[in-house]
Design a protein around this motif. Structure first.
Motif: not given
Length: 120
Positions: A67-88
């Motif tokens: 998982f990688t968290i990132s943000r766009d300050n100009a948009k007051n937005t945060v993102y969470l890129q989720i890879n290699s997802l597991k059932p848990e």
């Protein structure tokens, strides 16, 4: 008042990827921290990842490297890129923001949650 609007959840197969977004709007003077928590059925809500205003991050051991968290300050937005997802990883994912409003007071806000389901 501050509103958090999340998007990007859904049903994905194991090994797949998703990108969650959370946009904050309203009476925002500054954002102290913004991040993601999750709650699986029958379990307590837990921290996934958070980004502080200076750019430093903290994440749960269970998601590091996936998982990688990132943000766009100009948009007051945060993102969470989720890879290699597991059932848990199946859970409702909640956006959280600690905000200093225009009244110069700090408040804690939660989004409505977005469901992530990992299943074949």
């Amino acid at each position: 008042q501050v509103q958090l609007v999340e998007s990007g959840g859904g049903l994905v197969q194991p090994g797949g990827s998703l990108r969650l977004s959370c946009a904050a709007s309203g009476s925002i003077f500054s954002i102290v921290a913004m991040g993601w928590y999750r709650q699986a059925p029958g379990k307590q809500r837990e921290l996934v990842a958070v980004m502080l205003s200076g750019g430093s991050t903290n994440s749960a051991d269970s998601v590091k490297g996936r998982f990688t968290i990132s943000r766009d300050n100009a948009k007051n937005t945060v993102y969470l890129q989720i890879n290699s997802l597991k059932p848990e990883d199946t859970a409702v994912y909640y956006c959280n923001a600690r905000v200093i409003t225009h009244s110069r007071r700090e408040y804690n806000y939660w989004g409505q949650g977005t469901q992530v389901t990992v299943s074949s």
